[in-house]
Write an enzyme that holds these catalytic residues in place. Structure first.
Site, PDB file in Angstrom:
ATOM      1  CE  LYS A 139      -4.686  -0.480   1.137  1.00 56.45           C
ATOM      2  NZ  LYS A 139      -5.841  -0.111   1.919  1.00 56.45           N
ATOM      3  CE  LYS A 196      -2.732 -13.086  -3.603  1.00 54.59           C
ATOM      4  NZ  LYS A 196      -2.531 -12.720  -2.198  1.00 54.59           N
ATOM      5  CE  LYS A 207     -12.461 -12.426  -1.082  1.00 53.42           C
ATOM      6  NZ  LYS A 207     -12.140 -12.661   0.305  1.00 53.42           N
TER       7      LYS A 207
HETATM    8  P1  TYM Z   1      -7.424 -14.340   3.527  1.00 55.09           P
HETATM    9  O1  TYM Z   1      -8.802 -14.181   4.055  1.00 55.09           O
HETATM   10  O2  TYM Z   1      -6.883 -13.298   2.597  1.00 55.09           O
HETATM   11  O3  TYM Z   1      -7.296 -15.719   2.770  1.00 55.09           O
HETATM   12  C1  TYM Z   1      -7.720 -16.937   3.359  1.00 55.09           C
HETATM   13  C2  TYM Z   1      -6.798 -18.054   2.938  1.00 55.09           C
HETATM   14  O4  TYM Z   1      -6.817 -18.202   1.518  1.00 55.09           O
HETATM   15  C3  TYM Z   1      -5.467 -18.232   1.030  1.00 55.09           C
HETATM   16  N1  TYM Z   1      -5.429 -17.653  -0.334  1.00 55.09           N
HETATM   17  C4  TYM Z   1      -4.827 -18.244  -1.386  1.00 55.09           C
HETATM   18  N2  TYM Z   1      -4.177 -19.424  -1.490  1.00 55.09           N
HETATM   19  C5  TYM Z   1      -3.690 -19.758  -2.719  1.00 55.09           C
HETATM   20  N3  TYM Z   1      -3.850 -18.958  -3.823  1.00 55.09           N
HETATM   21  C6  TYM Z   1      -4.487 -17.775  -3.754  1.00 55.09           C
HETATM   22  N4  TYM Z   1      -4.649 -17.036  -4.850  1.00 55.09           N
HETATM   23  C7  TYM Z   1      -5.013 -17.367  -2.484  1.00 55.09           C
HETATM   24  N5  TYM Z   1      -5.704 -16.277  -2.057  1.00 55.09           N
HETATM   25  C8  TYM Z   1      -5.940 -16.463  -0.734  1.00 55.09           C
HETATM   26  C9  TYM Z   1      -4.701 -17.367   2.014  1.00 55.09           C
HETATM   27  O5  TYM Z   1      -3.322 -17.639   1.959  1.00 55.09           O
HETATM   28  C10 TYM Z   1      -5.344 -17.773   3.323  1.00 55.09           C
HETATM   29  O6  TYM Z   1      -4.756 -18.945   3.835  1.00 55.09           O
HETATM   30  N6  TYM Z   1      -4.575 -12.870   7.337  1.00 55.09           N
HETATM   31  C11 TYM Z   1      -5.380 -13.963   6.846  1.00 55.09           C
HETATM   32  C12 TYM Z   1      -6.497 -14.345   7.791  1.00 55.09           C
HETATM   33  C13 TYM Z   1      -6.030 -14.679   9.160  1.00 55.09           C
HETATM   34  C14 TYM Z   1      -5.288 -15.848   9.537  1.00 55.09           C
HETATM   35  C15 TYM Z   1      -5.084 -15.724  10.937  1.00 55.09           C
HETATM   36  C16 TYM Z   1      -4.801 -16.952   8.836  1.00 55.09           C
HETATM   37  C17 TYM Z   1      -6.213 -13.936  10.271  1.00 55.09           C
HETATM   38  N7  TYM Z   1      -5.650 -14.546  11.351  1.00 55.09           N
HETATM   39  C18 TYM Z   1      -4.387 -16.700  11.635  1.00 55.09           C
HETATM   40  C19 TYM Z   1      -4.087 -17.930   9.546  1.00 55.09           C
HETATM   41  C20 TYM Z   1      -3.892 -17.796  10.928  1.00 55.09           C
HETATM   42  C21 TYM Z   1      -5.967 -13.543   5.524  1.00 55.09           C
HETATM   43  O7  TYM Z   1      -6.143 -12.380   5.252  1.00 55.09           O
HETATM   44  O8  TYM Z   1      -6.405 -14.555   4.734  1.00 55.09           O
END
Ligand code: TYM
Length: 321
Positions: free
Chosen positions: A110, A189, A192
């Site tokens: 960002k 990748k 959203k």
């Molecule tokens: P988030 O909500 O962005 O994504 C959820 C999970 O989906 C995976 N992901 C992907 N994997 C492969 N290819 C892609 N294109 C792709 N897009 C998303 C993400 O790697 C994730 O595993 N910060 C985290 C949420 C969170 C979290 C945590 C995760 C909060 N606290 C504690 C693990 C442990 C997040 O924004 O994920």
């Protein structure tokens, strides 16, 4: 093993979420103590409409259950139902160097784009560390984009342990080789924020349309092509078994096919793959009170564990006798 992961309710889940992370949640719920939560506190850094956040959270729970998460095997809950995590976040924050957070990619990206970033986004990885450490998690199944945050978690836990004595368990990220970074319709990748997603429960017709619009190169049909590195082939591979994958790869290498045929094969495979979860989701959506019950039960089980860890941390750092 104690397994934990979280997913943000920022909109409907996409193939990247499923093949990178959710599929691992489902596999790991068997034979482990599994905690999975809907990261609504993290989502607050981007979703500002309360009605939307409530709807997204319910949708997230319905999606996870429809995809195969079983409340008898995994503890499913809302992040904000465990206030102990927010307290733990503060304890960790007091030992977090600014430079560590300045290096984390969500914030850094960002800043590099000159976009305004809030303190929520900046401190996001510390809340994530609290999420993980609160449950003494050993394995954290995620996509590649979250691995850095788990490294931060390990650093923060290690430094707390060093200062105050053994308090936290050091977790490990777990990614799937073939789908740690699922590409989107433009080859970047899937995310959203890039507007290149294919959603899990999109209407089949709309999904087909999106698949047909996947960006491909303009090489002539006759030309042989290398499948590895081609994002359309990568997407097809998510759904295909080994022999289907080999047949497709051979077709690429031989040439003489149109990308339209691959897209059609992909749309058919995706539709078949999600047909059963789609039906299950419809059934579940008719019983929202059951979902509320599952989340409440998950929250009370998760809170118990988080309260123990918080108490241990409070004692070790001198807040409690
Ligand atoms: P988030 O909500 O962005 O994504 C959820 C999970 O989906 C995976 N992901 C992907 N994997 C492969 N290819 C892609 N294109 C792709 N897009 C998303 C993400 O790697 C994730 O595993 N910060 C985290 C949420 C969170 C979290 C945590 C995760 C909060 N606290 C504690 C693990 C442990 C997040 O924004 O994920």
């Amino acid at each position: 093993m104690r397994v934990l992961s979280g997913i943000q309710p920022t909109g409907r889940f996409h193939w990247g979420n499923y093949f990178g992370a959710i599929r691992q949640y489902i596999d790991l719920q068997h034979g482990n103590e599994a905690y999975y939560f809907i990261a609504d506190l993290h989502a607050l850094t981007t979703v500002r409409d309360p009605k939307q956040l409530r709807q997204n959270t319910l949708d997230a729970a319905l999606d996870l259950l429809a995809l195969g998460l079983e409340p008898e095997h995994a503890i499913l809950f809302r992040q904000s139902d465990v206030p102990e995590v927010s307290e733990l976040c503060w304890l960790l924050m007091t030992g977090t160097p600014m430079s560590m957070l300045e290096n984390c990619h969500a914030y850094k990206d960002k800043m590099q784009k000159g976009l305004p970033a809030g303190a929520g986004l900046f401190t996001y990885p510390v809340l994530m560390a609290a999420d993980i450490l609160a449950y003494d998690s050993q394995i954290v199944p995620v996509g590649a984009d979250q691995v850095q945050h788990i490294e931060v978690t390990r650093d923060l836990a290690g430094s707390f342990n060093h200062t105050y004595g053994e308090t936290f368990v050091l977790p490990k990220a777990q990614t799937l080789d073939a789908s740690a970074k699922v590409p989107g319709t433009d080859g970047e990748k899937m995310s959203k924020s890039y507007n290149n997603t294919l959603e899990l429960f999109e209407e089949p017709k709309a999904m087909r349309k999106k698949i047909m619009r996947i960006v491909t190169d303009a090489r002539p049909m006759e030309e042989p092509k290398e499948p590895e590195g081609d994002h359309l082939y990568q997407l097809y591979s998510l759904f295909a078994n080994e022999s289907e994958r080999e047949t497709m790869a051979a077709m690429y290498r031989k040439g003489g096919f149109g990308y339209g045929d691959v897209k059609k094969a992909l749309a058919d495979a995706a539709e078949r793959y999600f047909a059963e979860p789609r039906a299950r989701r419809e059934e579940l959506a008719a019983k929202p009170e059951r979902v509320v019950e599952i989340l409440a039960d998950g929250a009370s089980r998760a809170r118990k564990k988080a309260a123990e860890t918080l108490r241990r941390a409070q004692t070790n750092c001198g807040l409690r006798p």
